[in-house]
Design a protein around this motif. Structure first.
Motif, mmCIF file in Angstrom:
data_model
loop_
_atom_site.group_PDB
_atom_site.id
_atom_site.type_symbol
_atom_site.label_atom_id
_atom_site.label_comp_id
_atom_site.label_asym_id
_atom_site.label_seq_id
_atom_site.Cartn_x
_atom_site.Cartn_y
_atom_site.Cartn_z
ATOM 1 N N GLY A 173 33.594 49.310 38.129
ATOM 2 C CA GLY A 173 33.775 48.051 37.420
ATOM 3 C C GLY A 173 34.892 47.192 37.947
ATOM 4 O O GLY A 173 35.119 46.094 37.452
ATOM 5 N N TYR A 174 35.598 47.653 38.984
ATOM 6 C CA TYR A 174 36.653 46.823 39.563
ATOM 7 C C TYR A 174 36.016 45.684 40.334
ATOM 8 O O TYR A 174 34.953 45.823 40.909
ATOM 9 C CB TYR A 174 37.509 47.680 40.499
ATOM 10 C CG TYR A 174 38.594 46.919 41.198
ATOM 11 C CD1 TYR A 174 39.797 46.655 40.573
ATOM 12 C CD2 TYR A 174 38.402 46.448 42.494
ATOM 13 C CE1 TYR A 174 40.776 45.946 41.211
ATOM 14 C CE2 TYR A 174 39.385 45.728 43.144
ATOM 15 C CZ TYR A 174 40.578 45.477 42.496
ATOM 16 O OH TYR A 174 41.561 44.762 43.128
ATOM 17 N N SER A 175 36.630 44.514 40.318
ATOM 18 C CA SER A 175 36.135 43.485 41.231
ATOM 19 C C SER A 175 37.303 42.705 41.807
ATOM 20 O O SER A 175 38.384 42.653 41.219
ATOM 21 C CB SER A 175 35.137 42.561 40.535
ATOM 22 O OG SER A 175 35.697 41.984 39.411
ATOM 23 N N ASN A 177 39.777 39.794 42.960
ATOM 24 C CA ASN A 177 40.279 38.644 42.232
ATOM 25 C C ASN A 177 40.074 37.392 43.082
ATOM 26 O O ASN A 177 40.813 37.152 44.030
ATOM 27 C CB ASN A 177 41.762 38.862 41.943
ATOM 28 C CG ASN A 177 42.313 37.827 41.028
ATOM 29 O OD1 ASN A 177 41.854 36.685 41.044
ATOM 30 N ND2 ASN A 177 43.272 38.189 40.216
ATOM 31 N N GLY A 178 39.038 36.607 42.745
ATOM 32 C CA GLY A 178 38.711 35.439 43.556
ATOM 33 C C GLY A 178 39.820 34.411 43.592
ATOM 34 O O GLY A 178 39.912 33.596 44.511
ATOM 35 N N MET A 179 40.676 34.443 42.583
ATOM 36 C CA MET A 179 41.755 33.459 42.514
ATOM 37 C C MET A 179 42.775 33.684 43.635
ATOM 38 O O MET A 179 43.411 32.747 44.086
ATOM 39 C CB MET A 179 42.435 33.593 41.158
ATOM 40 C CG MET A 179 43.429 32.523 40.872
ATOM 41 S SD MET A 179 42.845 31.458 39.597
ATOM 42 C CE MET A 179 44.386 30.703 39.125
ATOM 43 N N MET A 185 47.306 30.672 44.247
ATOM 44 C CA MET A 185 47.912 31.992 44.109
ATOM 45 C C MET A 185 48.910 32.270 45.223
ATOM 46 O O MET A 185 49.810 33.087 45.045
ATOM 47 C CB MET A 185 46.833 33.073 44.077
ATOM 48 C CG MET A 185 46.126 33.160 42.746
ATOM 49 S SD MET A 185 47.231 33.235 41.341
ATOM 50 C CE MET A 185 47.553 34.978 41.264
ATOM 51 N N ILE A 188 52.011 30.940 43.828
ATOM 52 C CA ILE A 188 52.565 31.805 42.791
ATOM 53 C C ILE A 188 53.128 33.082 43.402
ATOM 54 O O ILE A 188 54.163 33.590 42.952
ATOM 55 C CB ILE A 188 51.487 32.085 41.719
ATOM 56 C CG1 ILE A 188 51.251 30.799 40.934
ATOM 57 C CG2 ILE A 188 51.908 33.206 40.791
ATOM 58 C CD1 ILE A 188 50.153 30.867 39.930
ATOM 59 N N CYS A 192 56.887 34.471 43.145
ATOM 60 C CA CYS A 192 57.287 35.819 42.732
ATOM 61 C C CYS A 192 58.313 36.390 43.702
ATOM 62 O O CYS A 192 59.285 37.034 43.280
ATOM 63 C CB CYS A 192 56.080 36.748 42.689
ATOM 64 S SG CYS A 192 54.992 36.424 41.329
ATOM 65 N N TRP A 195 61.522 34.841 43.013
ATOM 66 C CA TRP A 195 62.035 35.399 41.752
ATOM 67 C C TRP A 195 62.773 36.716 42.019
ATOM 68 O O TRP A 195 63.935 36.904 41.619
ATOM 69 C CB TRP A 195 60.842 35.607 40.822
ATOM 70 C CG TRP A 195 61.176 35.975 39.416
ATOM 71 C CD1 TRP A 195 62.408 36.186 38.875
ATOM 72 C CD2 TRP A 195 60.232 36.173 38.363
ATOM 73 N NE1 TRP A 195 62.291 36.499 37.557
ATOM 74 C CE2 TRP A 195 60.981 36.495 37.218
ATOM 75 C CE3 TRP A 195 58.838 36.107 38.269
ATOM 76 C CZ2 TRP A 195 60.349 36.759 35.995
ATOM 77 C CZ3 TRP A 195 58.238 36.363 37.064
ATOM 78 C CH2 TRP A 195 58.990 36.688 35.936
#
Lengths: 206, 396
Positions: A173-175, A177-179, A185, A188, A192, A195
């Motif tokens: 069920g893992y897929s 991350n298209g983002m 991203m 972001i 990080c 940060w």
């Protein structure tokens, strides 16, 4: 640990004076080429080569360049080097060259390069300039590679094109991350890194 | 209750300065004030106190959400019974939906509150109640079949990057619940759209005529040469009353326009939400629906919908009642609220009709206007200053 003063131009840009996460330069290419690890590595090598060589050349020429036209001279030097890098890539690694497309050409506009030429090599001797170029190129590259590592791992499940996440995860069920493939991203992820870096280096906090 | 209070008072010193669990004092404080009203009063200066603190605000919004929430749970079971072709009683349907929805609600609360607690500890802040509402909204605006781990990842992302990095509750400029949904939508597009996620089958075999697509999903994938006929999960035509009462598949909290209206009445009667935003968003939505319906073309099937269908389908009503009115992310000025709401209404319909990549535009339009809310406020305030200066005869 005391570092030889002569090596400071090489060491400083790696963390304390990092061009991407401290000076926040070269962000555009950090977003564009970091969806996969391989283009990021090639980009790192290209930028380091261009930066080191142009730093040396400008440093050699620094006393003869008239101040009023120095930007143009710098641009000519950088552009010549970028064209060479582009041609070398096309000859030896056409696939990656296609993947990077215009971004190799756009190294000319990378603010890190113009920034180092203006700030360092115009007023320093060739050897420190060379070290400064290598240091800044690697400092830029470290961030690119970290960002690309996470984006490729989480976004495509691969590293350097090899499947890393086992098939059994997908079956469970893992897929991907298209983002992570999309530019936001990358921004972001860079945030990080900044940060973490700022929280470890309190003196950089504003 | 008295014994509990005694126990709490007994262990309280350990959480105060110098105590053994000093670091966890905000956790203790959070639970303590959740159970008992704090009896601290301000020591100096003049303060205006209102009984309506943020805890009460949150509880009121939760109460306004309850009709949607309960109906949504029943609807999950109802859609399931339609899909497998076995009619069930109201109670069985509700229990089925409760079990389908509960894991996601728990995941959203545990992940979100966990992160809030950690950040409150690290910063030495008190724990804020802001996540009480977000934690319920998040599962309600996602498909019922969203895997729990995805919800956990998206919730963590939204709470950290939309809220905590900006300073926590009250400082976020984007609606946290909508950021969660947007993250899910862009990161896992196949799990957030299509016809396999909006109806929970629970392992049972569906009937032959089954189609799990939401009405707007059907429109987005409709052939562009004929007016599409919207159907429910069993393949029967969908009537306007089905759309109004909410007997259709969708993100489970937002299908019933009727329950949303009950929530709206509660919010308006208690003064929690701005009627200006709701009304102007409604006007914007109606105006834009009328406009696109006037120029309806089979090329963009959603333009063929009438005004009532546009309002009842999808998340439009839910977004303008519960999302747009979030006081933290909306405009503060009254004129600004009118502009903000109106643009949310129009934008939602525009995206829904003309962007074939997104079956529903309510989420994106609210997030977009969240970004513009401070700018709208700035312009309104400055134009007011200019007007007053010119009225006083002072040239600026």
């Amino acid at each position: 640990m005391a570092i030889n003063k002569k090596l400071l131009p090489l060491v400083n840009p790696l963390s304390k004076d990092n061009p991407v996460i401290v000076q926040v330069l070269g962000i555009c290419s950090a977003l564009a080429v970091t969806a996969k690890l391989e283009p990021a590595l090639v980009m790192t090598i290209s930028v380091t080569a261009v930066l080191a060589l142009s730093n040396v050349l400008i440093s050699l020429l620094r006393k003869t360049i008239p101040t009023s036209i120095r930007i143009i001279v710098q641009l000519v030097v950088v552009a010549a080097l970028v064209v060479i890098v582009d041609q070398v890539l096309k000859a030896w690694n056409y696939e990656v060259s296609k993947a990077l497309s215009v971004f190799i050409g756009l190294i000319i506009t990378n603010c890190i390069i113009m920034g180092r030429l203006e700030a360092f090599s115009m007023s320093n001797r060739p050897w420190p300039s060379f070290l400064d170029g290598i240091g800044n190129g690697l400092g830029y590259g470290i961030i690119l590679v970290i960002v690309a590592f996470f984006r490729e791992l989480l976004g495509s499940g691969t590293l350097m094109g090899y499947q890393v996440i086992p098939e059994s995860w997908y079956a469970a069920g893992y897929s991907n991350n298209g983002m992570m493939i999309l530019p936001p991203m990358a921004l972001i992820t860079v945030a990080c890194i900044i940060w973490v870096h700022r929280s470890r280096n309190k003196d950089l906090q504003e | 209750m008295k014994r509990l209070k005694k126990q709490l008072d007994k262990i309280k010193p350990q959480f105060e300065k110098g105590g053994r669990f000093q670091k966890l004092h905000s956790v203790f404080d959070g639970f303590y004030t959740f159970l008992y009203t704090p009896n601290e009063t301000s020591a100096s200066g003049v303060h205006i106190h209102d009984a309506n603190d943020s805890k009460r605000t949150m509880i009121t919004v939760i109460m306004a959400l309850l009709p949607c929430c309960l109906f949504g749970m029943w609807n999950i079971g109802y859609q399931h019974s339609l899909a497998v072709g076995i009619p069930e009683g109201i109670f069985q349907n509700f229990i089925y939906g409760l079990w389908a929805a509960l894991p996601n609600i728990l995941v959203a609360y545990i992940v979100g509150l966990g992160i809030e607690f950690i950040f409150a500890q690290l910063r030495g802040h008190e724990i804020q109640e802001g996540f009480l509402v977000s934690g319920l909204l998040i599962p309600m605006i996602c498909p019922v079949e969203t895997p729990a781990w995805m919800l956990a990842v998206a919730t963590a992302f939204a709470v950290i990057f939309a809220k905590e990095v900006f300073g926590g509750t009250g400082y976020n400029f984007l609606n946290v619940a909508l950021v969660t949904r947007a993250f899910l939508f862009f990161a896992y597009p196949t799990k957030m759209s299509g016809d396999a996620v909006f109806v929970s089958l629970g392992g049972d075999k569906a009937i032959d005529a089954f189609s799990g697509a939401t009405p707007l999903g059907q429109l987005a994938s409709a052939a562009s040469d004929s007016a599409p006929q919207l159907t429910d999960v069993a393949g029967l035509p969908l009537t306007l009353s089905d759309m109004f009462w909410g007997f259709m598949p969708g993100s489970w909290g937002e299908t019933s326009t009727f329950c949303i209206l009950i929530g709206a009445v509660i919010l308006l009667a208690t003064g929690m939400a701005s009627w200006r935003i709701m009304l102007s968003a409604l006007i914007g939505g109606v105006a834009m629906s009328a406009l696109v319906h006037n120029f309806a073309t089979p090329l963009y099937p959603a333009t063929m919908l009438g005004i009532p269908e546009q309002l009842c389908l999808g998340g439009f009503m839910f977004a303008i009642v519960f999302m747009a009115t979030d006081p933290v992310t909306a405009c503060r000025t009254n004129v600004g609220k009118w502009i903000y709401g109106f643009l949310i209404g129009t934008m939602a319909i525009i995206i829904r009709c003309f962007n074939t990549g997104f079956p529903e535009g309510a989420m994106l339009s609210v997030l977009l206007m969240n970004c513009f809310a401070p700018l709208i406020d700035y312009c309104v305030v400055n134009s007011n200053i200019k007007r007053r200066l010119s009225r006083a005869g002072i040239k600026s």
